[in-house]
Write a protein that holds these residues in place. Structure first.
Motif, PDB file in Angstrom:
ATOM      1  N   THR A  67     -20.107  12.046 -22.805  1.00 59.56           N
ATOM      2  CA  THR A  67     -20.618  11.056 -23.758  1.00 59.56           C
ATOM      3  C   THR A  67     -19.562  10.710 -24.802  1.00 59.56           C
ATOM      4  OG1 THR A  67     -22.795  12.035 -23.479  1.00 59.56           O
ATOM      5  CG2 THR A  67     -22.494  10.568 -25.352  1.00 59.56           C
ATOM      6  N   SER A  68     -18.950  11.753 -25.401  1.00 63.90           N
ATOM      7  CA  SER A  68     -17.972  11.507 -26.457  1.00 63.90           C
ATOM      8  C   SER A  68     -16.795  10.698 -25.936  1.00 63.90           C
ATOM      9  CB  SER A  68     -17.454  12.837 -27.008  1.00 63.90           C
ATOM     10  OG  SER A  68     -18.509  13.622 -27.466  1.00 63.90           O
ATOM     11  N   THR A  69     -16.306  11.065 -24.747  1.00 59.23           N
ATOM     12  CA  THR A  69     -15.142  10.376 -24.199  1.00 59.23           C
ATOM     13  C   THR A  69     -15.481   8.930 -23.856  1.00 59.23           C
ATOM     14  OG1 THR A  69     -14.500  12.484 -23.269  1.00 59.23           O
ATOM     15  CG2 THR A  69     -13.332  10.570 -22.488  1.00 59.23           C
ATOM     16  N   GLY A 279      -8.550  10.243 -16.737  1.00 60.01           N
ATOM     17  CA  GLY A 279      -9.340   9.400 -15.853  1.00 60.01           C
ATOM     18  C   GLY A 279      -8.811   7.980 -15.801  1.00 60.01           C
ATOM     19  N   GLY A 280      -8.401   7.467 -16.917  1.00 60.74           N
ATOM     20  CA  GLY A 280      -7.925   6.089 -16.967  1.00 60.74           C
ATOM     21  C   GLY A 280      -8.487   5.400 -18.191  1.00 60.74           C
ATOM     22  N   LEU A 281      -7.636   5.221 -19.189  1.00 59.31           N
ATOM     23  CA  LEU A 281      -8.041   4.602 -20.437  1.00 59.31           C
ATOM     24  C   LEU A 281      -8.475   3.172 -20.173  1.00 59.31           C
ATOM     25  CD1 LEU A 281      -7.981   5.456 -23.457  1.00 59.31           C
ATOM     26  CD2 LEU A 281      -5.796   4.301 -23.617  1.00 59.31           C
ATOM     27  N   GLY A 282      -9.577   2.765 -20.773  1.00 57.71           N
ATOM     28  CA  GLY A 282      -9.999   1.382 -20.661  1.00 57.71           C
ATOM     29  C   GLY A 282     -10.827   1.086 -19.427  1.00 57.71           C
ATOM     30  N   THR A 283     -11.136   2.086 -18.623  1.00 56.74           N
ATOM     31  CA  THR A 283     -12.052   1.891 -17.505  1.00 56.74           C
ATOM     32  C   THR A 283     -13.374   2.561 -17.853  1.00 56.74           C
ATOM     33  OG1 THR A 283     -11.436   3.938 -16.409  1.00 56.74           O
ATOM     34  CG2 THR A 283     -10.124   2.001 -15.895  1.00 56.74           C
ATOM     35  N   VAL A 284     -14.432   2.207 -17.151  1.00 58.52           N
ATOM     36  CA  VAL A 284     -15.725   2.821 -17.458  1.00 58.52           C
ATOM     37  C   VAL A 284     -15.835   4.194 -16.794  1.00 58.52           C
ATOM     38  CG1 VAL A 284     -18.219   2.604 -17.208  1.00 58.52           C
ATOM     39  CG2 VAL A 284     -16.864   0.614 -17.808  1.00 58.52           C
ATOM     40  N   SER A 285     -15.393   4.285 -15.535  1.00 57.06           N
ATOM     41  CA  SER A 285     -15.585   5.541 -14.805  1.00 57.06           C
ATOM     42  C   SER A 285     -14.510   6.567 -15.120  1.00 57.06           C
ATOM     43  CB  SER A 285     -15.600   5.262 -13.299  1.00 57.06           C
ATOM     44  OG  SER A 285     -14.391   4.629 -12.924  1.00 57.06           O
ATOM     45  N   LEU A 289     -14.865  10.723 -15.259  1.00 58.34           N
ATOM     46  CA  LEU A 289     -14.179  11.602 -14.316  1.00 58.34           C
ATOM     47  C   LEU A 289     -13.351  12.647 -15.063  1.00 58.34           C
ATOM     48  CD1 LEU A 289     -13.424  11.959 -11.249  1.00 58.34           C
ATOM     49  CD2 LEU A 289     -11.373  10.661 -11.810  1.00 58.34           C
ATOM     50  N   GLY A 290     -12.617  12.173 -16.091  1.00 58.45           N
ATOM     51  CA  GLY A 290     -11.767  13.086 -16.856  1.00 58.45           C
ATOM     52  C   GLY A 290     -12.567  14.223 -17.460  1.00 58.45           C
ATOM     53  N   ALA A 291     -13.704  13.881 -18.083  1.00 59.14           N
ATOM     54  CA  ALA A 291     -14.528  14.913 -18.715  1.00 59.14           C
ATOM     55  C   ALA A 291     -15.147  15.834 -17.665  1.00 59.14           C
ATOM     56  CB  ALA A 291     -15.628  14.261 -19.550  1.00 59.14           C
ATOM     57  N   LEU A 292     -15.525  15.246 -16.544  1.00 55.13           N
ATOM     58  CA  LEU A 292     -16.162  16.022 -15.480  1.00 55.13           C
ATOM     59  C   LEU A 292     -15.203  17.070 -14.924  1.00 55.13           C
ATOM     60  CD1 LEU A 292     -18.920  15.869 -14.155  1.00 55.13           C
ATOM     61  CD2 LEU A 292     -17.963  14.381 -12.416  1.00 55.13           C
ATOM     62  N   VAL A 293     -13.924  16.751 -14.891  1.00 55.02           N
ATOM     63  CA  VAL A 293     -12.935  17.703 -14.382  1.00 55.02           C
ATOM     64  C   VAL A 293     -12.525  18.692 -15.464  1.00 55.02           C
ATOM     65  CG1 VAL A 293     -10.583  17.926 -13.492  1.00 55.02           C
ATOM     66  CG2 VAL A 293     -12.049  16.079 -12.678  1.00 55.02           C
ATOM     67  N   LEU A 294     -12.269  18.178 -16.678  1.00 54.31           N
ATOM     68  CA  LEU A 294     -11.615  19.016 -17.688  1.00 54.31           C
ATOM     69  C   LEU A 294     -12.561  19.935 -18.431  1.00 54.31           C
ATOM     70  CD1 LEU A 294      -8.938  16.666 -19.221  1.00 54.31           C
ATOM     71  CD2 LEU A 294      -8.641  18.559 -17.655  1.00 54.31           C
ATOM     72  N   GLU A 295     -13.808  19.481 -18.690  1.00 58.03           N
ATOM     73  CA  GLU A 295     -14.677  20.295 -19.527  1.00 58.03           C
ATOM     74  C   GLU A 295     -15.035  21.633 -18.859  1.00 58.03           C
ATOM     75  OE1 GLU A 295     -15.057  20.257 -22.533  1.00 58.03           O
ATOM     76  OE2 GLU A 295     -16.560  21.828 -22.674  1.00 58.03           O
TER      77      GLU A 295
END
Lengths: 372, 293
Positions: A67-69, A279-285, A289-295
């Protein structure tokens, strides 16, 4: 990829700016709708399938960071401004819930969750003056002033009477416990996440989003074209603060006690920035993805040894930025787009005949929106 | 009261000199390379730990130890620039540089925690806890020595920038990168050496910081936020501005801590940045428009 299109145009080839490949748009939309449906179902049933509290705890934190990201990216990714002070809104939300629940002597229970929207409103109220001050500056100065304002809030939370300083504040203890303890938090977090994604997606497609993207590309030119840059930036900034405040409140209720250093954490912003960049700045997904992997990774390292976590996190960050500067989603998107374009047009001559296009012309599929 | 304010002013000027040295490194790097080195704070702490090891393990005096720590930090700076920062390119370079140096900072922080834990330490020598009387005030020797060191190194930095061929290349690169390249300046090499130089002068500041404050690996956050505040108030890329801002801010902080409360003095430090930038977005001494950057 746009350079490629320009180069092709300069060579006198016919350039068609449309989605590549032979897949009609309706089918692509159908696939996307199905993917969203599957993601929603997974989100809904996840804690029922994996009911182990250790797993649902990690899932809850992952929701908080997704959510935060997403919210952060809704401003940073689209406008090009990189704020490193969103921990202010996280902390504001957390303290709002803790202080209000304490003052009203609220018993633990579902009622406390009604304070979560209130925390979002508190974040909004804080974000307006914050944004008004910080957004007067650009680039480096903007980044630094957001860091400075963050430190002001951290100092205030250490020193003001209302936050009870470094002894922290206890939040109400929920009456439910045991294996199902995490479940209500998980679902409230999931609702906030879905709303944030919807907002982010909506911004990306709205006139407002286009104005924000114009600011990212060239703020002065955008102003010249009639975009009210000051207002657009402020609105985007405030919108990005609200979900962060809400999950901050949820976090405070979940943890049971908050301290200045956990509510206003300098690593919070670098964490969500890394997630968005990965995940990719400025994209929705991408941020999702970034949070799903890193958290989950972060949770694992924090449990084992915090200093290893710092080292591993920093190293990963460096690798991501140097190897995939645009992030996973845009890189993969461009790769798929190129492959598809190549398959659609094996060689200029053949493509010209096969596709029945303009004589001697090449069909160039410019995947302008491959970023999602 | 009057004498304690006078003492606060003197303390502020003396510590301000040391912060000026650290901020000079940061603003120099910014001026030449157009990047912000977030790792500057933790590099100060790294330098302080190096001095700590040299003095406790090998019994080397803090000031003599600088002959080792300053070149070491120069090498660290050169390696960081060469390995990571040089590889950044494109429109997002500024934002990327902040994130990359932040990543470097947390790696160094993690390594320091592994090595030294998060317990606070302080550098020690005879001049750290002794004072002398001047005008009825007690001044710790380390403040005076630290200020003298900072003044000497700033003078040396000035000589390098304005009296050597390398310095001329640095100033050319600060004014206009592509024009400097056109007239034959090897801008990449200048950037690498400047980064090393900017980090190396910080090492000296780190020693004085470690002798006047208890520190741990997390101290870098507090330092970098102060240094950035100073650099922005001074107008980014302006070394003279950084000196003025450092002395101004540290004096302000010390005076506030005497007349009001030490609790709020740090707050005043950051609040000053917010107030100044609200009125004048280019900073106190800035000439180039920070808005248009």
């Amino acid at each position: 990829m746009s350079e490629r299109v320009v180069a092709a145009a300069e060579e006198g080839q016919v350039v068609e700016l449309r989605r590549s490949g032979r897949r009609p748009r309706a089918v692509a939309n159908g696939v996307r709708a199905a993917a969203i449906l599957v993601a929603l179902v997974v989100l809904a049933v996840f804690p029922l399938v994996f009911s182990n509290p250790a797993v649902t705890t990690i899932a809850f934190f992952t929701l908080v960071f997704m959510t935060s990201t997403t919210a952060w990216n809704g401003f940073a990714g689209y406008s090009g401004y990189i704020p490193l002070g969103h921990a202010v809104f996280f902390g504001t939300g957390a303290y709002t819930l803790a202080i209000v629940a304490q003052d009203l002597h609220m018993p633990g229970g579902y009622g406390v969750f009604w304070l979560v929207p209130l925390a979002g409103a508190a974040a909004l109220v804080v974000a307006i003056p914050f944004g008004l001050i910080a957004l007067r500056t650009r680039r480096h100065t903007f980044v630094v002033i957001t860091i400075a304002i963050f430190f002001i809030f951290q100092l205030l939370s250490f020193n003001l009477g209302i936050t009870q300083g470094s002894s922290g504040i206890q939040t109400p203890t929920p009456p439910w416990f045991g294996g199902a303890f995490n479940i209500p938090f998980y679902y409230v977090g999931a609702v906030i996440l879905v709303l944030s994604i919807a907002v982010s997606w909506f911004i990306r497609r709205s006139r407002f989003g286009l104005q924000t993207l114009a600011i990212r590309d060239d703020e002065d030119r955008a102003r010249g074209l009639g975009v009210q840059v000051g207002r657009v930036k402020l609105v985007g900034y405030v919108i990005s603060a609200i979900p962060v405040g809400m999950v901050g409140a949820l976090y405070a209720y979940f943890i049971g006690q908050i301290f200045p250093q956990s509510a206003f954490d300098p690593l919070f912003d670098i964490t969500i920035a890394l997630m968005a960049f990965l995940g990719g700045l400025g994209t929705v997904s991408g941020p999702l993805l970034g949070a799903l992997v890193l958290e989950p990774l972060q949770q694992y390292f924090t449990v084992s040894d915090p200093s290893y976590y710092l080292i591993a996190y920093g190293a990963l960050f460096l690798i991501v930025i140097l190897a995939l500067p645009r992030g996973v989603v845009p890189t993969v998107g461009a790769w798929i787009g190129n492959r598809r374009a190549r398959r659609a047009a094996p060689s200029p001559a053949a493509a010209g005949e096969a596709s029945g296009g303009a004589p001697g012309g090449t069909r160039y599929a410019a995947t302008v929106r491959s970023g999602e | 009261m009057a004498s304690s304010i006078l003492k606060a002013v003197i303390d502020g000027v003396l510590t301000g000199g040391v912060y000026a040295l650290m901020a000079a490194g940061l603003t120099l790097i910014f001026g030449v390379m157009d990047i912000i080195n977030i790792a500057q704070g933790v590099l100060v702490v790294l330098a302080a730990y190096l001095s700590y090891v040299l003095s406790t393990q090998l019994g080397i005096d803090l000031f003599v130890g600088l002959l080792i720590t300053v070149p070491t930090l120069f090498v660290v700076g050169v390696v960081v620039e060469w390995a990571f920062i040089r590889r950044l390119a494109g429109r997002e370079r500024t934002a990327m540089s902040i994130l990359v140096t932040y990543a470097v900072a947390i790696i160094i922080e993690g390594l320091l925690i592994r090595q030294f834990s998060t317990d606070y330490v302080q550098l020690n020598a005879w001049y750290v806890d002794r004072s002398f009387r001047l005008l009825g005030l007690y001044l710790p020797y380390i403040y005076v020595f630290g200020f003298a060191l900072a003044a000497a190194l700033l003078a040396a930095l000035y000589m390098v920038l304005y009296r050597t061929r390398f310095g001329r290349s640095v100033r050319a690169a600060m004014q206009d990168r592509s024009a400097a390249r056109l007239v034959g300046v090897n801008v990449e090499r200048v950037a690498t050496l400047t980064f090393g130089l900017g980090v190396a002068v910080t090492a000296a500041g780190g020693m004085v910081f470690g002798a006047t404050n208890a520190f741990n690996p997390n101290s870098g956050y507090d330092l970098i936020s102060r240094l950035l505040t100073i650099v922005i108030l001074g107008g980014m890329g302006s070394i003279g501005g950084a000196l003025g801002a450092a002395v101004f801010m540290l004096t302000l902080e010390d005076v506030v801590s005497v007349v009001w409360s030490p609790t709020w003095s740090t707050l005043v430090f950051f609040a000053a940045l917010v107030i100044v930038l609200s009125v004048k977005p280019t900073g106190l001494f800035g000439r180039a428009a920070a808005r248009a950057q």
